[in-house]
Design a protein around this motif. Structure first.
Motif, PDB file in Angstrom:
ATOM      1  N   LEU A  97      17.859   1.333  -1.297  1.00 32.84           N
ATOM      2  CA  LEU A  97      17.145   0.059  -1.352  1.00 32.84           C
ATOM      3  C   LEU A  97      17.526  -0.821  -0.171  1.00 32.84           C
ATOM      4  N   TYR A  98      18.824  -0.872   0.143  1.00 33.37           N
ATOM      5  CA  TYR A  98      19.288  -1.665   1.289  1.00 33.37           C
ATOM      6  C   TYR A  98      18.690  -1.138   2.592  1.00 33.37           C
ATOM      7  N   ALA A  99      18.689   0.179   2.746  1.00 35.76           N
ATOM      8  CA  ALA A  99      18.166   0.798   3.971  1.00 35.76           C
ATOM      9  C   ALA A  99      16.674   0.515   4.130  1.00 35.76           C
ATOM     10  N   THR A 100      15.941   0.590   3.032  1.00 33.08           N
ATOM     11  CA  THR A 100      14.501   0.322   3.069  1.00 33.08           C
ATOM     12  C   THR A 100      14.223  -1.137   3.412  1.00 33.08           C
ATOM     13  N   MET A 101      14.988  -2.051   2.830  1.00 34.11           N
ATOM     14  CA  MET A 101      14.841  -3.478   3.133  1.00 34.11           C
ATOM     15  C   MET A 101      15.119  -3.737   4.610  1.00 34.11           C
ATOM     16  N   LYS A 116       5.028  -4.107   1.837  1.00 34.22           N
ATOM     17  CA  LYS A 116       6.490  -4.166   1.758  1.00 34.22           C
ATOM     18  C   LYS A 116       6.953  -4.167   0.308  1.00 34.22           C
ATOM     19  N   TYR A 117       6.319  -5.019  -0.502  1.00 40.02           N
ATOM     20  CA  TYR A 117       6.682  -5.097  -1.918  1.00 40.02           C
ATOM     21  C   TYR A 117       6.401  -3.771  -2.631  1.00 40.02           C
ATOM     22  N   TYR A 118       5.300  -3.130  -2.253  1.00 37.86           N
ATOM     23  CA  TYR A 118       4.925  -1.855  -2.869  1.00 37.86           C
ATOM     24  C   TYR A 118       5.956  -0.772  -2.556  1.00 37.86           C
ATOM     25  N   VAL A 119       6.389  -0.713  -1.289  1.00 35.54           N
ATOM     26  CA  VAL A 119       7.393   0.274  -0.884  1.00 35.54           C
ATOM     27  C   VAL A 119       8.723   0.011  -1.585  1.00 35.54           C
ATOM     28  N   LEU A 120       9.143  -1.257  -1.604  1.00 32.33           N
ATOM     29  CA  LEU A 120      10.406  -1.617  -2.254  1.00 32.33           C
ATOM     30  C   LEU A 120      10.365  -1.308  -3.739  1.00 32.33           C
ATOM     31  N   LEU A 121       9.207  -1.531  -4.364  1.00 30.08           N
ATOM     32  CA  LEU A 121       9.070  -1.233  -5.795  1.00 30.08           C
ATOM     33  C   LEU A 121       9.219   0.256  -6.054  1.00 30.08           C
ATOM     34  N   GLN A 122       8.638   1.073  -5.176  1.00 29.61           N
ATOM     35  CA  GLN A 122       8.771   2.524  -5.312  1.00 29.61           C
ATOM     36  C   GLN A 122      10.232   2.953  -5.222  1.00 29.61           C
ATOM     37  N   ILE A 123      10.944   2.417  -4.222  1.00 25.83           N
ATOM     38  CA  ILE A 123      12.360   2.764  -4.043  1.00 25.83           C
ATOM     39  C   ILE A 123      13.175   2.286  -5.237  1.00 25.83           C
ATOM     40  N   VAL A 162       9.988  11.796   0.036  1.00 26.97           N
ATOM     41  CA  VAL A 162       9.519  12.228   1.359  1.00 26.97           C
ATOM     42  C   VAL A 162       8.181  12.965   1.286  1.00 26.97           C
ATOM     43  N   LYS A 163       7.852  13.509   0.114  1.00 24.99           N
ATOM     44  CA  LYS A 163       6.588  14.239  -0.033  1.00 24.99           C
ATOM     45  C   LYS A 163       5.438  13.315  -0.410  1.00 24.99           C
ATOM     46  N   ARG A 164       5.735  12.281  -1.221  1.00 17.75           N
ATOM     47  CA  ARG A 164       4.664  11.479  -1.801  1.00 17.75           C
ATOM     48  C   ARG A 164       4.649  10.011  -1.381  1.00 17.75           C
ATOM     49  N   SER A 165       5.805   9.435  -1.127  1.00 18.11           N
ATOM     50  CA  SER A 165       5.869   7.987  -0.901  1.00 18.11           C
ATOM     51  C   SER A 165       6.180   7.620   0.552  1.00 18.11           C
ATOM     52  N   ILE A 166       7.369   8.017   1.019  1.00 17.30           N
ATOM     53  CA  ILE A 166       7.794   7.655   2.373  1.00 17.30           C
ATOM     54  C   ILE A 166       7.372   8.780   3.317  1.00 17.30           C
ATOM     55  N   VAL A 167       6.070   8.814   3.606  1.00 11.86           N
ATOM     56  CA  VAL A 167       5.508   9.919   4.396  1.00 11.86           C
ATOM     57  C   VAL A 167       5.755   9.682   5.890  1.00 11.86           C
ATOM     58  N   ILE A 168       5.826  10.761   6.633  1.00  9.21           N
ATOM     59  CA  ILE A 168       6.205  10.700   8.043  1.00  9.21           C
ATOM     60  C   ILE A 168       5.176   9.962   8.895  1.00  9.21           C
ATOM     61  N   ILE A 169       3.907  10.029   8.517  1.00  7.36           N
ATOM     62  CA  ILE A 169       2.864   9.390   9.320  1.00  7.36           C
ATOM     63  C   ILE A 169       2.986   7.871   9.285  1.00  7.36           C
ATOM     64  N   ARG A 170       3.317   7.328   8.121  1.00  9.69           N
ATOM     65  CA  ARG A 170       3.354   5.874   7.957  1.00  9.69           C
ATOM     66  C   ARG A 170       4.746   5.285   8.205  1.00  9.69           C
ATOM     67  N   TYR A 171       5.768   5.987   7.750  1.00 10.77           N
ATOM     68  CA  TYR A 171       7.152   5.465   7.857  1.00 10.77           C
ATOM     69  C   TYR A 171       8.059   6.523   8.490  1.00 10.77           C
ATOM     70  N   PRO A 172       7.841   6.869   9.753  1.00 11.01           N
ATOM     71  CA  PRO A 172       8.558   8.014  10.349  1.00 11.01           C
ATOM     72  C   PRO A 172      10.081   7.891  10.328  1.00 11.01           C
ATOM     73  N   GLU A 173      10.615   6.746  10.737  1.00 17.88           N
ATOM     74  CA  GLU A 173      12.076   6.584  10.787  1.00 17.88           C
ATOM     75  C   GLU A 173      12.694   6.632   9.389  1.00 17.88           C
ATOM     76  N   LEU A 174      12.054   5.933   8.453  1.00 16.14           N
ATOM     77  CA  LEU A 174      12.568   5.911   7.076  1.00 16.14           C
ATOM     78  C   LEU A 174      12.426   7.284   6.427  1.00 16.14           C
ATOM     79  N   HIS A 175      11.366   7.986   6.777  1.00 15.40           N
ATOM     80  CA  HIS A 175      11.153   9.350   6.277  1.00 15.40           C
ATOM     81  C   HIS A 175      12.329  10.248   6.652  1.00 15.40           C
ATOM     82  N   PHE A 176      12.742  10.175   7.923  1.00  9.85           N
ATOM     83  CA  PHE A 176      13.851  11.012   8.375  1.00  9.85           C
ATOM     84  C   PHE A 176      15.186  10.545   7.793  1.00  9.85           C
TER      85      PHE A 176
END
Length: 204
Positions: free
Chosen positions: A22-26, A41-48, A95-109
């Motif tokens: 959560l901290y890393a995503t924020m 941003k809120y949607y991504v944080l909610l998923q995490i 990494v498969k469904r939420s933090i996908v490489i196309i949209r969030y490449p750095e966070l994906h890795f």
């Protein structure tokens, strides 16, 4: 110092591995703030929050009620197997469904690195070798912050310095609580750093 001994354990809870994602995503969303809308941003944080915090907490409560674990710190290697397997599946889901490489490449890795760290920690646990999961999480986060600082050309030495400092504080906290030996701290440090460093080559 008595005051220091009382303060140090707090960091083991504030910087518990369950919160690091959560901290890393924020931090990531803050650094790339102009790219994402507030709603996204809120949607991504909610998923995490749901996948990496709430689900593991509920699963922990289930394991504790059935006697499979004794405390949230998972002090015995035998207690770590099931939670680490769950964590691996949750990272794969991210990494498969939420933090996908196309949209969030750095966070994906970052999460791919966290997945490999969790797999390594699981392998060590299966061989009855205990690694500090706190160090795995905070050190992985530190490498991610350093990488983002370079990648986004932030020229801000304070964030990397803070994370390195916090890594040292967490190590001191775990030693002060007699939760780990120096060897287990070093194993956790290695497991946390190496996957993140390897994936840096793919996005830095």
């Amino acid at each position: 110092m008595p005051v220091l001994k009382k303060i140090l354990p707090l960091f083991s809870y504030i910087l518990h591995p369950i919160f690091i994602s959560l901290y890393a995503t924020m931090f990531y969303l803050f650094c790339k703030g102009n790219i994402f809308s507030t709603q996204e941003k809120y949607y991504v944080l909610l998923q995490i929050l749901v996948i990496n915090v709430i689900v593991p907490i509920l699963f922990y409560l289930l394991l504790k009620s059935t006697g499979h674990v004794k405390s949230v710190m998972l002090s015995q290697t035998s207690e770590r197997t099931i939670p680490l397997i769950l964590q691996c599946f949750l990272y794969i889901l991210l990494v498969k469904r939420s933090i996908v490489i196309i949209r969030y490449p750095e966070l994906h890795f970052f999460f791919l690195g966290a997945l490999f760290s969790a797999i390594l920690a699981l392998v060590f646990a299966l061989f009855k070798i205990k690694a500090s999961l706190h160090m795995v999480a905070i050190c992985g986060f530190a490498i991610f912050v350093i990488g983002l600082n370079i990648h986004l050309q932030m020229h801000n030495p304070y964030w990397p310095a803070l994370l390195i400092l916090l890594s040292g504080i967490v190590a001191s906290s775990r030693l002060e609580m007699n939760a780990h030996t120096s060897r287990e701290i070093l194993i956790g440090l290695f497991i946390g750093i190496m996957p993140q460093l390897l994936f840096l080559y793919l996005w830095l």
